[in-house]
Design an enzyme around this catalytic site. Structure first.
Site, PDB file in Angstrom:
ATOM      1  N   CYS A  87       0.454  -1.202  -0.117  1.00 59.79           N
ATOM      2  CA  CYS A  87       0.154  -0.452  -0.551  1.00 59.79           C
ATOM      3  C   CYS A  87       0.807   0.770  -0.247  1.00 59.79           C
ATOM      4  CB  CYS A  87      -1.119  -0.238   1.298  1.00 59.79           C
ATOM      5  SG  CYS A  87      -1.839  -1.686   1.831  1.00 59.79           S
ATOM      6  N   ALA A  88       1.120   1.589  -1.523  1.00 59.75           N
ATOM      7  CA  ALA A  88       2.952   2.163  -1.274  1.00 59.75           C
ATOM      8  C   ALA A  88       2.235   3.953  -1.347  1.00 59.75           C
ATOM      9  CB  ALA A  88       3.319   1.840  -2.474  1.00 59.75           C
ATOM     10  N   CYS A 233      -1.258   3.502  11.343  1.00 56.95           N
ATOM     11  CA  CYS A 233      -0.561   4.487  12.542  1.00 56.95           C
ATOM     12  C   CYS A 233      -2.141   5.087  13.131  1.00 56.95           C
ATOM     13  CB  CYS A 233       0.021   6.342  11.018  1.00 56.95           C
ATOM     14  SG  CYS A 233      -1.498   5.773  10.130  1.00 56.95           S
TER      15      CYS A 233
END
Length: 676
Positions: A87-88, A233
């Site tokens: 998931c760049a 995150c």
């Protein structure tokens, strides 16, 4: 140039204004202690802000949230590794991975590694391409797939056949995988204030299954002996420890959670949680049995510390001591004495060592060593929040495990959530729609059937002339021998630089741009062709040659691209001119100069005697010998066009500005103003 600006800002605003991050290797990362608003509004910092933007645009530096740079560091990347960034977008971590594989390469040589960067959305792929383009690398492939359904390009007919010979993999396998999944993003609240309005506790529950499916797909694509980093995150254990525990449960004895507490010793981190509760509609649940019947399909067993299929969890009474035997994983500033003062999020409550629980309360602990996970919290080192887990695969998954890597939520159809993936430097929210698949079992593609059907539809001659992906240009190997020979002859490219088989184009008719790919990328393209183009490739390689329509009677139909010049320069033996710093500076300043107007008359005569067409102008510094200057990685060179009476620079404005500033720094040659 950079050090000068750092010194100036530090001396004016204090030593803490700009300081190196103590945990990042080699002092290659620096912390800027200014808010985005201060940089934009403070006139005293205006020039420094412009400097940062320009240096970022040309690829000299990368602006990124400090804590988001941590996950790639735990991958332990080597120069020959094949790496997948699942998931760049927006690409900061991908850029970081590319820097790692290029660190030890010799001038003119490409590393054996490659980075495959994937993202679900086409628009985010465009952003990813823009941000990684500054790297000018031939070792990158950008793909556009759902991460949980990323193709394996398998040539095997069944799973047992795929592992008959581990030395010769039958499909895509990666040495390292970065699985930085979409998440609720509560760890970004300090910098993204809009999260205070958009975040809710149910987002983590909605994303849990997607995160598990993406990570399990990553494990399936990981080589035996490889390492995968799972990160978010978010601080929600449903998105973190619960996902890791489910990965370990599904993988059986094939995967282990590594203890990396000795790596990056300066990084302040806390151990993962072993207990937690799950919230749903304002209620907290300790086990799946406690969940109301009408919510059991939405609040899954895998969200709890002790999910179905695991051994019975330990029961803890009285004082709660989380990970009491693993306090060594608390690093700097978190010793044993301080650990007792730290609040632990246990069972959805904030419990410290001075607070007693009711002895009748049973706390369920996960059987897995989740203390080996890492939690980076903002107040430990003035950063964002991040969760990181490092997984090692030491044996192949069996067929059932591979088939079970994708399990859809029974009621997930039509659910729309707002997941958050860490986006640097700005926070962006985007939608993920969870849809039910017709078949929950991953289908093994029979390469023979794919090729046979492709041939039946379009024939062998058309197989490589159109893409199976709508709206995406095909990737075609450039095989025009006459054109390749004319390029080699025109620029005097040495035989030691492999052009044959490494040139690709995205045009089905006339190739306007020709890209160069590394040996590792070439092998992936060949494999992708064998399996019927399962990979949806939106970008790859480095632009090496471009067609031109000049009427200057040039014998070669293509010119060099500035992007690929640094790679090709050591192998070019013709059409090279060596300019003094003054003439080189004048070329950059004015972009087009008449032959008679060069300061060095000899240089003007050499330019005039050159046949029309593309050429390379190299900066001749000091007493460097012309035979060795092109092999020096610090050599500065530009692509120019020798016209009828002028020499014209073919470099983008940002790159010209960067070169002019370097000339000013090294030679004291400043750009002239319009009045001058």
């Amino acid at each position: 140039m950079i050090l000068g600006d750092i010194w100036r800002v530090s001396s004016e605003y204090g030593e803490d204004a700009i300081r190196p991050l103590p945990w990042y290797p080699g002092n290659l990362a620096w912390h800027l202690n200014f808010s985005r608003k201060e940089l934009r509004k403070n006139q005293a910092l205006e020039s420094f802000h412009e400097f940062l933007k320009h240096e970022s645009e040309v690829g000299n530096i990368t602006r990124q949230e400090a804590v988001s740079m941590v996950p790639p560091l735990f991958l332990n990347v080597q120069p020959d590794h094949h790496i997948l960034d699942m998931c760049a977008s927006p690409g900061s971590k991908t850029f970081q991975l590319l820097e790692m594989i290029h660190q030890s390469k010799e001038p003119g040589l490409l590393p054996g590694a490659l980075v495959m960067a994937n993202d679900l959305y086409v628009q985010r792929c465009d952003l990813l391409i823009h941000n990684t383009k500054r790297m000018c690398t031939a070792n990158l492939i950008v793909t556009n797939h759902e991460a949980q359904n990323f193709p394996d390009c398998s040539l095997a007919n069944d799973y047992s056949e795929a592992y008959k010979d581990t030395c010769k993999p039958q499909g895509l396998e990666f040495d390292r995988i970065l699985c930085d999944v979409p998440c609720s993003g509560d760890g970004t609240i300090r910098k993204g204030h809009e999260m205070w309005r958009k975040w809710n506790s149910g987002m983590g529950n909605q994303l849990h299954l997607l995160q598990v499916n993406i990570a399990m797909r990553g494990i399936a694509l990981l080589k035996v002996g490889g390492r995968m980093v799972y990160s978010t995150c978010s601080m929600n254990p449903v998105e973190n420890e619960a996902v890791v525990a489910e990965l370990l449960r599904r993988s059986g004895n094939s995967v282990e959670l590594l203890d990396v507490s000795s790596e990056l010793p300066e990084l302040v981190r806390r151990p993962g949680l072993s207990t937690w509760k799950v919230q749903d509609r304002g209620s907290w649940f300790q086990t799946h049995d406690d969940v109301p019947h009408d919510r059991k399909n939405l609040v899954l067993p895998s969200m709890f510390p002790s999910s179905n299929g695991t051994e019975e969890s330990d029961t803890v009474h009285g004082d709660v001591e989380v990970n009491i035997d693993n306090r060594s994983s608390f690093l700097r500033n978190c010793n044993i004495e301080e650990t007792s003062k730290i609040n632990h999020d246990t069972d959805g409550l904030s419990i410290n060592s001075n607070k007693k629980l009711d002895c009748t309360s049973n706390i369920l602990n996960s059987k897995f060593p989740l203390h080996r996970c890492m939690r980076i919290v903002p107040h430990d080192q003035n950063s964002g929040a991040f969760f990181i887990a490092v997984l090692h695969k030491f044996s192949p998954l069996n067929g059932c495990q591979i088939q079970g890597t994708k399990i859809q939520h029974p009621l997930a159809k039509g659910i729309i959530v707002q997941p958050q993936k860490e986006n640097e430097p700005e926070t962006r929210l985007y939608e993920t729609i969870l849809t039910r698949q017709q078949n929950n079992v991953s289908k093994v593609v029979d390469a023979a059937e794919v090729l046979e059907s492709s041939r039946a539809e379009s024939g062998d001659m058309k197989l490589q002339k159109q893409s199976r992906w709508k709206g995406v240009d095909p990737v075609l190997f450039f095989k025009d021998e006459l054109v390749i020979k004319s390029i080699i002859s025109f620029f005097g490219i040495k035989e030691s630089f492999p052009l044959q088989g490494h040139l690709v184009t995205r045009s089905t008719d006339n190739a306007r741009r020709i890209y160069y790919v590394s040996k590792s990328v070439k092998k992936i393209l060949e494999l992708n062709g064998e399996v019927g183009e399962q990979l949806k490739i939106v970008s790859l390689g480095i632009k090496m040659f471009e067609s031109h329509r000049s009427k200057d009677c040039c014998s070669c139909a293509y010119r060099l691209s500035y992007e690929g010049l640094s790679l090709l320069l050591p192998y070019v033996s013709k059409r090279i001119l060596y300019a003094s710093p003054l003439d080189f500076h004048r070329l950059l300043q004015y972009r087009s100069i008449n032959f008679a107007h060069f300061v060095d008359a000899r240089f003007g005569e050499e330019a005039a005697s050159l046949m029309p067409g593309c050429c390379v102008v190299v900066l001749l510094e000091g007493h460097k010998h012309v035979d060795s200057i092109c092999k020096d990685p610090s050599t500065i060179a530009i692509v120019c066009w020798r016209g009828k009476g002028t020499m014209n620079v073919m470099v983008s404005p940002p790159d010209r500005k960067d070169l002019l500033e370097r000339m000013a720094y090294h030679f004291g040659l400043k750009a002239c103003t319009e009045e001058d």
